[in-house]
Design a protein around this motif. Sequence first.
Motif, PDB file in Angstrom:
ATOM      1  N   THR A  44      13.450  -1.239  67.357  1.00 37.73           N
ATOM      2  CA  THR A  44      12.658  -0.532  68.359  1.00 37.73           C
ATOM      3  C   THR A  44      11.240  -0.397  67.800  1.00 37.73           C
ATOM      4  O   THR A  44      10.985  -0.707  66.645  1.00 37.73           O
ATOM      5  CB  THR A  44      13.228   0.874  68.665  1.00 37.73           C
ATOM      6  N   GLU A  46       8.322   2.615  67.564  1.00 39.39           N
ATOM      7  CA  GLU A  46       8.033   4.042  67.765  1.00 39.39           C
ATOM      8  C   GLU A  46       6.657   4.348  67.199  1.00 39.39           C
ATOM      9  O   GLU A  46       6.397   4.036  66.036  1.00 39.39           O
ATOM     10  CB  GLU A  46       9.098   4.900  67.073  1.00 39.39           C
ATOM     11  N   ARG A  49       4.985   1.542  65.406  1.00 40.09           N
ATOM     12  CA  ARG A  49       5.599   0.980  64.197  1.00 40.09           C
ATOM     13  C   ARG A  49       6.993   0.449  64.489  1.00 40.09           C
ATOM     14  O   ARG A  49       7.776   1.105  65.183  1.00 40.09           O
ATOM     15  CB  ARG A  49       5.733   2.049  63.122  1.00 40.09           C
ATOM     16  N   VAL A  51      10.827  -0.041  63.973  1.00 40.98           N
ATOM     17  CA  VAL A  51      11.895   0.777  63.393  1.00 40.98           C
ATOM     18  C   VAL A  51      13.171  -0.053  63.445  1.00 40.98           C
ATOM     19  O   VAL A  51      13.546  -0.566  64.500  1.00 40.98           O
ATOM     20  CB  VAL A  51      12.080   2.106  64.162  1.00 40.98           C
ATOM     21  N   TRP A  53      17.200  -0.039  62.958  1.00 37.15           N
ATOM     22  CA  TRP A  53      18.335   0.876  63.024  1.00 37.15           C
ATOM     23  C   TRP A  53      19.563   0.213  62.418  1.00 37.15           C
ATOM     24  O   TRP A  53      19.823  -0.966  62.674  1.00 37.15           O
ATOM     25  CB  TRP A  53      18.629   1.244  64.477  1.00 37.15           C
ATOM     26  N   GLY A 102       9.200   0.229  53.719  1.00 37.45           N
ATOM     27  CA  GLY A 102       9.321   1.361  54.622  1.00 37.45           C
ATOM     28  C   GLY A 102      10.164   2.459  54.010  1.00 37.45           C
ATOM     29  O   GLY A 102      10.578   2.374  52.850  1.00 37.45           O
ATOM     30  N   ASP A 105      15.346   7.083  56.947  1.00 38.72           N
ATOM     31  CA  ASP A 105      15.575   8.455  57.404  1.00 38.72           C
ATOM     32  C   ASP A 105      16.968   8.503  58.029  1.00 38.72           C
ATOM     33  O   ASP A 105      17.424   7.528  58.618  1.00 38.72           O
ATOM     34  CB  ASP A 105      14.505   8.828  58.439  1.00 38.72           C
ATOM     35  N   LYS A 142      17.809   4.871  59.958  1.00 38.99           N
ATOM     36  CA  LYS A 142      16.721   4.006  60.416  1.00 38.99           C
ATOM     37  C   LYS A 142      15.692   3.809  59.314  1.00 38.99           C
ATOM     38  O   LYS A 142      15.507   4.666  58.448  1.00 38.99           O
ATOM     39  CB  LYS A 142      16.066   4.566  61.675  1.00 38.99           C
ATOM     40  N   LEU A 143      15.041   2.668  59.394  1.00 36.45           N
ATOM     41  CA  LEU A 143      13.962   2.312  58.488  1.00 36.45           C
ATOM     42  C   LEU A 143      12.688   2.212  59.311  1.00 36.45           C
ATOM     43  O   LEU A 143      12.593   1.371  60.211  1.00 36.45           O
ATOM     44  CB  LEU A 143      14.266   0.968  57.812  1.00 36.45           C
ATOM     45  N   THR A 144      11.743   3.084  59.031  1.00 34.69           N
ATOM     46  CA  THR A 144      10.439   3.005  59.683  1.00 34.69           C
ATOM     47  C   THR A 144       9.555   2.109  58.821  1.00 34.69           C
ATOM     48  O   THR A 144       9.305   2.407  57.649  1.00 34.69           O
ATOM     49  CB  THR A 144       9.811   4.400  59.848  1.00 34.69           C
ATOM     50  N   GLU A 146       6.490   0.473  57.164  1.00 32.93           N
ATOM     51  CA  GLU A 146       5.153   0.932  56.792  1.00 32.93           C
ATOM     52  C   GLU A 146       4.205  -0.235  56.540  1.00 32.93           C
ATOM     53  O   GLU A 146       3.029  -0.154  56.872  1.00 32.93           O
ATOM     54  CB  GLU A 146       5.251   1.847  55.573  1.00 32.93           C
TER      55      GLU A 146
END
Length: 161
Positions: A44, A46, A49, A51, A53, A102, A105, A142-144, A146
């Motif tokens: 996705t 967000e 950025r 993300v 999952w 990244g 979370d 999830k991994l955002t 960076e």
Amino acid sequence: MRRRDREVSEPEELLRIMEDCDVVRLGIWDGERPYIVPLNFALTVEAGRPVLWFHSAARGKKLDLLRRNPEVSFEMDRGHALYSEAERGYCTMEFESVMGTGTVDFPGEEEKEAALERIVARYHPEGFAFSRDAMPATVCWKLTVETMTGKRLQKRTPGRG
């Protein structure tokens, strides 16, 4: 990046490559060396950025390491095809890849079902009713992203147009 002629830098193109991949490899620090895990995922965007999952069993080495240090690296690739020029004695591999860094979370239980539905829909676009019985033993995370870079090598391979 040493080979700027192979760099992919447009955000839309990086997302397209990511979407076309089947697996992401996650590099997790175990305190002494990287621990690499291949994973299925959903993608996705967000707040601009990417993300990624994931889901897994609620216990295990991977989660223990991620809870200790949520900063990770990742790599994903696609489009592999051997390219050869026998008369020159030259061969290489066509590919597209994205790699980056990244932070992982662990969203609350309220996001678990939606995350699982995203992942299942990615691999079963025609629809698939997954069993909710495994949900108590499953964790979603999830991994955002960076930072990320992309690379591509595409040659005209015989038989590929």
